[in-house]
Design a protein around this motif. Structure first.
Motif, PDB file in Angstrom:
ATOM      1  N   TRP A 198       0.828  -1.200   0.000  1.00  0.00           N
ATOM      2  CA  TRP A 198       0.000   0.000   0.000  1.00  0.00           C
ATOM      3  C   TRP A 198       0.866   1.255   0.000  1.00  0.00           C
ATOM      4  CZ3 TRP A 198      -4.800   0.554  -1.380  1.00  0.00           C
ATOM      5  CH2 TRP A 198      -5.656  -0.545  -1.320  1.00  0.00           C
ATOM      6  N   ALA A 199       1.944   1.252   0.749  1.00  0.00           N
ATOM      7  CA  ALA A 199       2.839   2.412   0.770  1.00  0.00           C
ATOM      8  C   ALA A 199       3.487   2.605  -0.595  1.00  0.00           C
ATOM      9  CB  ALA A 199       3.900   2.229   1.851  1.00  0.00           C
ATOM     10  N   TYR A 200       3.883   1.496  -1.222  1.00  0.00           N
ATOM     11  CA  TYR A 200       4.540   1.634  -2.517  1.00  0.00           C
ATOM     12  C   TYR A 200       3.549   2.029  -3.610  1.00  0.00           C
ATOM     13  CZ  TYR A 200       7.933   1.287  -6.147  1.00  0.00           C
ATOM     14  OH  TYR A 200       8.773   1.628  -7.182  1.00  0.00           O
ATOM     15  N   THR A 201       2.297   1.652  -3.471  1.00  0.00           N
ATOM     16  CA  THR A 201       1.287   2.059  -4.446  1.00  0.00           C
ATOM     17  C   THR A 201       1.192   3.580  -4.516  1.00  0.00           C
ATOM     18  OG1 THR A 201       0.011   0.025  -4.136  1.00  0.00           O
ATOM     19  CG2 THR A 201      -1.158   1.902  -5.061  1.00  0.00           C
ATOM     20  N   ASP A 202       1.341   4.254  -3.386  1.00  0.00           N
ATOM     21  CA  ASP A 202       1.350   5.719  -3.388  1.00  0.00           C
ATOM     22  C   ASP A 202       2.509   6.247  -4.227  1.00  0.00           C
ATOM     23  OD1 ASP A 202      -0.870   5.769  -1.728  1.00  0.00           O
ATOM     24  OD2 ASP A 202       0.299   6.013   0.114  1.00  0.00           O
ATOM     25  N   GLN A 203       3.662   5.577  -4.157  1.00  0.00           N
ATOM     26  CA  GLN A 203       4.816   5.978  -4.967  1.00  0.00           C
ATOM     27  C   GLN A 203       4.507   5.801  -6.452  1.00  0.00           C
ATOM     28  OE1 GLN A 203       8.290   7.099  -4.043  1.00  0.00           O
ATOM     29  NE2 GLN A 203       7.866   7.666  -6.153  1.00  0.00           N
ATOM     30  N   VAL A 204       3.881   4.685  -6.810  1.00  0.00           N
ATOM     31  CA  VAL A 204       3.525   4.443  -8.215  1.00  0.00           C
ATOM     32  C   VAL A 204       2.554   5.511  -8.711  1.00  0.00           C
ATOM     33  CG1 VAL A 204       2.460   2.831  -9.839  1.00  0.00           C
ATOM     34  CG2 VAL A 204       3.890   1.953  -7.985  1.00  0.00           C
ATOM     35  N   GLN A 205       1.555   5.830  -7.899  1.00  0.00           N
ATOM     36  CA  GLN A 205       0.585   6.845  -8.306  1.00  0.00           C
ATOM     37  C   GLN A 205       1.255   8.199  -8.513  1.00  0.00           C
ATOM     38  OE1 GLN A 205      -2.388   6.314  -9.210  1.00  0.00           O
ATOM     39  NE2 GLN A 205      -3.206   4.506  -8.174  1.00  0.00           N
ATOM     40  N   ALA A 206       2.218   8.545  -7.640  1.00  0.00           N
ATOM     41  CA  ALA A 206       2.934   9.813  -7.788  1.00  0.00           C
ATOM     42  C   ALA A 206       3.767   9.821  -9.073  1.00  0.00           C
ATOM     43  CB  ALA A 206       3.827  10.047  -6.574  1.00  0.00           C
ATOM     44  N   ASP A 207       4.444   8.694  -9.357  1.00  0.00           N
ATOM     45  CA  ASP A 207       5.226   8.591 -10.592  1.00  0.00           C
ATOM     46  C   ASP A 207       4.319   8.668 -11.815  1.00  0.00           C
ATOM     47  OD1 ASP A 207       7.623   8.313  -9.208  1.00  0.00           O
ATOM     48  OD2 ASP A 207       7.525   6.126  -9.192  1.00  0.00           O
ATOM     49  N   TYR A 208       3.167   8.036 -11.725  1.00  0.00           N
ATOM     50  CA  TYR A 208       2.223   8.035 -12.848  1.00  0.00           C
ATOM     51  C   TYR A 208       1.700   9.442 -13.119  1.00  0.00           C
ATOM     52  CZ  TYR A 208      -2.071   7.075 -15.476  1.00  0.00           C
ATOM     53  OH  TYR A 208      -3.073   7.076 -16.411  1.00  0.00           O
ATOM     54  N   GLN A 209       1.380  10.172 -12.074  1.00  0.00           N
ATOM     55  CA  GLN A 209       0.898  11.539 -12.256  1.00  0.00           C
ATOM     56  C   GLN A 209       1.975  12.413 -12.907  1.00  0.00           C
ATOM     57  OE1 GLN A 209      -2.195  12.700 -11.927  1.00  0.00           O
ATOM     58  NE2 GLN A 209      -2.723  10.559 -11.465  1.00  0.00           N
ATOM     59  N   LYS A 210       3.222  12.223 -12.494  1.00  0.00           N
ATOM     60  CA  LYS A 210       4.323  12.965 -13.101  1.00  0.00           C
ATOM     61  C   LYS A 210       4.464  12.596 -14.576  1.00  0.00           C
ATOM     62  CE  LYS A 210       9.239  14.000 -12.436  1.00  0.00           C
ATOM     63  NZ  LYS A 210      10.441  13.744 -11.592  1.00  0.00           N
ATOM     64  N   PHE A 211       4.324  11.331 -14.874  1.00  0.00           N
ATOM     65  CA  PHE A 211       4.384  10.846 -16.254  1.00  0.00           C
ATOM     66  C   PHE A 211       3.278  11.490 -17.089  1.00  0.00           C
ATOM     67  CE2 PHE A 211       2.758   7.715 -19.348  1.00  0.00           C
ATOM     68  CZ  PHE A 211       3.888   7.521 -20.128  1.00  0.00           C
ATOM     69  N   CYS A 212       2.064  11.518 -16.547  1.00  0.00           N
ATOM     70  CA  CYS A 212       0.935  12.091 -17.283  1.00  0.00           C
ATOM     71  C   CYS A 212       1.126  13.585 -17.514  1.00  0.00           C
ATOM     72  CB  CYS A 212      -0.365  11.844 -16.519  1.00  0.00           C
ATOM     73  SG  CYS A 212      -0.884  10.119 -16.469  1.00  0.00           S
ATOM     74  N   GLU A 213       1.685  14.270 -16.555  1.00  0.00           N
ATOM     75  CA  GLU A 213       1.851  15.720 -16.669  1.00  0.00           C
ATOM     76  C   GLU A 213       2.938  16.117 -17.662  1.00  0.00           C
ATOM     77  OE1 GLU A 213       2.664  17.010 -12.725  1.00  0.00           O
ATOM     78  OE2 GLU A 213       0.681  16.441 -11.957  1.00  0.00           O
ATOM     79  N   TYR A 214       3.996  15.315 -17.718  1.00  0.00           N
ATOM     80  CA  TYR A 214       5.133  15.690 -18.548  1.00  0.00           C
ATOM     81  C   TYR A 214       5.223  14.872 -19.839  1.00  0.00           C
ATOM     82  CZ  TYR A 214       6.629  18.319 -14.452  1.00  0.00           C
ATOM     83  OH  TYR A 214       6.676  19.201 -13.417  1.00  0.00           O
ATOM     84  N   ARG A 215       5.213  13.554 -19.731  1.00  0.00           N
ATOM     85  CA  ARG A 215       5.425  12.734 -20.922  1.00  0.00           C
ATOM     86  C   ARG A 215       4.260  12.794 -21.886  1.00  0.00           C
ATOM     87  NH1 ARG A 215       9.857  11.843 -22.684  1.00  0.00           N
ATOM     88  NH2 ARG A 215      10.599  10.931 -20.742  1.00  0.00           N
ATOM     89  N   LEU A 216       3.046  12.724 -21.378  1.00  0.00           N
ATOM     90  CA  LEU A 216       1.887  12.684 -22.255  1.00  0.00           C
ATOM     91  C   LEU A 216       1.617  14.020 -22.938  1.00  0.00           C
ATOM     92  CD1 LEU A 216      -0.599  10.427 -20.278  1.00  0.00           C
ATOM     93  CD2 LEU A 216       0.886   9.817 -22.159  1.00  0.00           C
ATOM     94  N   THR A 217       2.282  15.075 -22.509  1.00  0.00           N
ATOM     95  CA  THR A 217       2.107  16.367 -23.153  1.00  0.00           C
ATOM     96  C   THR A 217       3.235  16.660 -24.142  1.00  0.00           C
ATOM     97  OG1 THR A 217       3.262  17.475 -21.326  1.00  0.00           O
ATOM     98  CG2 THR A 217       0.864  17.336 -21.198  1.00  0.00           C
TER      99      THR A 217
END
Length: 455
Positions: free
Chosen positions: A435-454
């Protein structure tokens, strides 16, 4: 270190299972369960590590790979094994090394045919395979269960109550394997009917598996030929274009395919090598697959036999593990990765209950590859279509199967000693980490969506 050079290190072959289990109990005192439940963020830059991996891939396929990874946090997780492996390397671990899949998420299990044509359920992706602490695989599986469950919109309360049961299934699977003899562990019960019996699946879940079996039984090389081929202007059989996923290319592999095919045949059993002497190459196409693998050099070879029947082989680039690839800017060459194909093939043969008879490898001029039969009675579970009860059964079955794979290593008895008897504390601590690491994945995913997908 390749599996062929694996040194058992702390394990001596003259020790008994009882003595090895005592070593595991001693390791528990040095690294208590509570330490495995901790996750401390490393502060690493996910973008830099992902870009290092992207440099190893085919540039023209990167936009599609980005699109696939952006579909959900689970899809992103599947495509970024390098991030979790690097993070795990900095966390407390048991120091009990074993052969690991390296990417044992819930989507990397499936059905396939044994050489005897029995349908098996097992791990089916070994690109990241290597020698690591055993719990790395289980932790990755647990995180993937959360992310896949969230993608299916299952309630968080249900997932939190269920997750320790997945860890418990691994623990019980390991215990069950050590109720068998050494030779029996070498011949694990991975055919579907025995898994249903051993893991006590309910009637509905058994029906789900039987439906998948019926579908898998219809998938063979001739079915692949019907789906993926067409006739060229001269009336010859060839692969159908479907760019960017499937396309004919002119590169080192396609230019030297006959030489590489001959080198690959030398890594096979003599009977399989002799069988392939009755086939000739009809067509070759680059065919990209998966999420994490999308963008690497993957091909399909259409072979035609002397009787006019067909066989389709898949050739996949054997890159270094993501952890190495994300931290090295060194140009990847055959010399640098000369054993990567062998690493993947050897690990697959060790971890699977039975492997594809056509599984082999070769080194190209600049890259390494491994080969397997394409889609022969292969079937994956569509996780998005599972209801809650089916999802629970499937996740627990994956954990059980992972334990069967880990039990093949000489250190397995130490793992058995470490996890102990009831192990409920271990189950809850591993779930806590997930559960703690899932928060890390979600944070990385949000960063990916904000930068890579644009981009």
């Amino acid at each position: 270190m390749t599996p062929a050079k694996f040194s058992t290190g702390q394990v001596q072959v003259n020790k008994t299972v009882a003595e090895l289990r005592e070593m595991g109990k001693a390791a528990r005192a040095k690294v208590p369960f509570e330490e495995l439940g901790q996750f401390t963020p490393t502060g690493r830059d996910s973008t830099v590590m992902m870009d290092q991996v992207r440099q190893l891939l085919i540039p023209e396929l990167l936009p599609e790979r980005t699109r696939l990874m952006g579909a959900s946090a689970f899809a992103f997780f599947r495509g970024t094994a390098e991030l979790m492996e690097a993070d795990l390397d900095t966390q407390p671990n048991t120091r009990i090394l074993t052969f690991t899949c390296g990417d044992a998420h819930i989507g990397n299990f499936g059905f396939y045919a044994s050489p005897e044509r029995r349908l098996l359920f097992d791990l089916n992706d070994f690109d990241e395979a290597g020698i690591n602490p055993w719990e790395w695989d289980l932790k990755r599986l647990l995180v993937s269960v959360i992310l896949a469950g969230q993608a299916n919109q299952f309630k968080e309360k249900k997932l939190k109550e269920f997750l320790p049961a997945v860890a418990a299934s691994y623990r019980k699977g390991m215990k069950w394997m050590f109720d068998q003899t050494t030779l029996s562990r070498f011949y694990p019960a991975n055919d579907v009917e025995k898994i249903i019996k051993a893991s006590a699946l309910d009637e509905d879940s058994s029906k789900l598996l039987m439906n998948l079996i019926n579908h898998a039984n219809k998938r063979d090389s001739e079915q692949v030929v019907r789906k993926f081929t067409t006739l060229d202007i001269r009336g010859g059989l060839c692969f159908r274009e479907n760019a960017p996923r499937t396309t004919h290319v002119d590169d080192d592999f396609t230019t030297h395919v006959n030489d590489y095919f001959a080198a690959y045949r030398q890594t096979l059993r003599p009977d399989v090598n002799l069988l392939l002497s009755q086939y000739h190459i009809t067509d070759v196409v680059r065919h990209s697959v998966g999420v994490g693998s999308f963008g690497s050099r993957c091909y399909l070879i259409l072979l035609t036999a002397i009787d006019g029947s067909h066989l389709v082989l898949q050739v996949k680039e054997a890159l270094p593990t993501r952890r190495r690839g994300s931290q090295k800017s060194t140009r990847i060459t055959a010399d640098f990765e000369q054993s990567e194909g062998q690493r993947i093939v050897d690990s697959q043969k060790i971890l699977q209950s039975a492997s594809d008879a056509f599984l082999g490898y070769f080194a190209g001029h600049e890259r390494s590859f491994y080969v397997r039969q394409f889609r022969d009675m292969k079937e994956s579970v569509n996780l998005a279509q599972l209801d809650w009860d089916q999802f629970q059964t499937y996740a627990a079955t994956c954990a059980w199967t992972l334990a069967m794979a880990h039990s093949q290593s000489p250190t397995a008895a130490i793992i058995r000693g470490y996890i102990g008897g009831s192990g409920k504390t271990l189950d809850s601590e591993l779930a806590k980490f997930a559960w703690a690491y899932t928060d890390q994945v979600q944070a990385d995913y949000q960063k990916f969506c904000e930068y890579r997908l644009t981009d």
